[in-house]
Write a protein that holds these residues in place. Structure first.
Motif, PDB file in Angstrom:
ATOM      1  N   ARG A 255      24.356 -13.880 -73.137  1.00  0.00           N
ATOM      2  CA  ARG A 255      24.952 -13.331 -71.916  1.00  0.00           C
ATOM      3  C   ARG A 255      24.841 -14.333 -70.765  1.00  0.00           C
ATOM      4  NH1 ARG A 255      22.857  -8.608 -73.681  1.00  0.00           N
ATOM      5  NH2 ARG A 255      20.939  -8.821 -72.497  1.00  0.00           N
ATOM      6  N   ALA A 256      23.650 -14.938 -70.629  1.00  0.00           N
ATOM      7  CA  ALA A 256      23.451 -15.912 -69.557  1.00  0.00           C
ATOM      8  C   ALA A 256      24.399 -17.100 -69.740  1.00  0.00           C
ATOM      9  CB  ALA A 256      21.996 -16.379 -69.529  1.00  0.00           C
TER      10      ALA A 256
ATOM     11  N   ASP B  77      27.307 -17.084 -71.300  1.00  0.00           N
ATOM     12  CA  ASP B  77      28.657 -16.612 -70.989  1.00  0.00           C
ATOM     13  C   ASP B  77      28.876 -16.556 -69.478  1.00  0.00           C
ATOM     14  OD1 ASP B  77      29.380 -16.374 -73.641  1.00  0.00           O
ATOM     15  OD2 ASP B  77      29.022 -14.200 -73.740  1.00  0.00           O
ATOM     16  N   GLU B  78      27.862 -16.085 -68.749  1.00  0.00           N
ATOM     17  CA  GLU B  78      27.963 -16.016 -67.288  1.00  0.00           C
ATOM     18  C   GLU B  78      28.069 -17.413 -66.690  1.00  0.00           C
ATOM     19  OE1 GLU B  78      24.530 -13.744 -66.163  1.00  0.00           O
ATOM     20  OE2 GLU B  78      25.342 -11.894 -67.042  1.00  0.00           O
ATOM     21  N   ASP B  79      27.292 -18.356 -67.229  1.00  0.00           N
ATOM     22  CA  ASP B  79      27.367 -19.734 -66.743  1.00  0.00           C
ATOM     23  C   ASP B  79      28.756 -20.318 -66.983  1.00  0.00           C
ATOM     24  OD1 ASP B  79      24.786 -19.769 -65.789  1.00  0.00           O
ATOM     25  OD2 ASP B  79      23.947 -20.809 -67.533  1.00  0.00           O
TER      26      ASP B  79
ATOM     27  N   ALA C 228      31.587 -18.663 -67.287  1.00  0.00           N
ATOM     28  CA  ALA C 228      32.535 -17.983 -66.407  1.00  0.00           C
ATOM     29  C   ALA C 228      32.438 -18.510 -64.976  1.00  0.00           C
ATOM     30  CB  ALA C 228      32.298 -16.476 -66.440  1.00  0.00           C
ATOM     31  N   ALA C 229      31.236 -18.900 -64.556  1.00  0.00           N
ATOM     32  CA  ALA C 229      31.026 -19.409 -63.193  1.00  0.00           C
ATOM     33  C   ALA C 229      31.169 -20.934 -63.129  1.00  0.00           C
ATOM     34  CB  ALA C 229      29.645 -18.996 -62.701  1.00  0.00           C
ATOM     35  N   CYS C 230      31.634 -21.544 -64.213  1.00  0.00           N
ATOM     36  CA  CYS C 230      31.817 -23.002 -64.303  1.00  0.00           C
ATOM     37  C   CYS C 230      30.518 -23.770 -64.080  1.00  0.00           C
ATOM     38  CB  CYS C 230      32.900 -23.459 -63.319  1.00  0.00           C
ATOM     39  SG  CYS C 230      34.520 -22.778 -63.703  1.00  0.00           S
ATOM     40  N   ARG C 231      29.400 -23.193 -64.521  1.00  0.00           N
ATOM     41  CA  ARG C 231      28.111 -23.884 -64.434  1.00  0.00           C
ATOM     42  C   ARG C 231      27.834 -24.537 -65.793  1.00  0.00           C
ATOM     43  NH1 ARG C 231      26.487 -18.792 -61.746  1.00  0.00           N
ATOM     44  NH2 ARG C 231      25.801 -18.136 -63.799  1.00  0.00           N
ATOM     45  N   TYR C 232      28.417 -25.685 -65.987  1.00  0.00           N
ATOM     46  CA  TYR C 232      28.202 -26.428 -67.225  1.00  0.00           C
ATOM     47  C   TYR C 232      28.497 -27.900 -66.969  1.00  0.00           C
ATOM     48  CZ  TYR C 232      33.278 -25.921 -67.560  1.00  0.00           C
ATOM     49  OH  TYR C 232      34.620 -25.934 -67.300  1.00  0.00           O
TER      50      TYR C 232
END
Length: 85
Positions: free
Chosen positions: A51-52, A54-56, A58-62
């Motif tokens: 989940r974390a 997936d959230e990253d 979705a928030a473009c944190r990669y």
């Protein structure tokens, strides 16, 4: 509580008791339940990590890497920085 076991399950339990791996049928069942609890806790932890992630995403944190080698180098460098390598 009344639990119905298959002949195969009964034989499995009996074998564990006969060989001395466990002292009783109850001990075999307790070990099985303990293993199930541990497995379910591990699965819950993995679900939370997914989940974390997936959230990253979705928030473009990669971070994007040019190659698998660049990714490997980054992982190794972080491991060294954390004192794990």
């Amino acid at each position: 509580m009344d639990i119905q076991l298959t002949d195969e399950d009964k034989a499995f339990i009996d074998e564990r008791v006969r060989t001395g791996t466990y002292r009783s049928a109850a001990a075999v069942v307790e070990a099985g339940l303990r293993s199930l609890r541990e497995l379910e806790a591990e699965q819950a932890e993995l679900r939370a990590l997914i989940r974390a992630g997936d959230e990253d995403l979705a928030a473009c944190r990669y971070t994007e890497y040019e190659s698998a080698e660049a990714l490997a180098e980054s992982i190794i460098a972080r491991g060294r920085a954390l004192g794990r390598l």
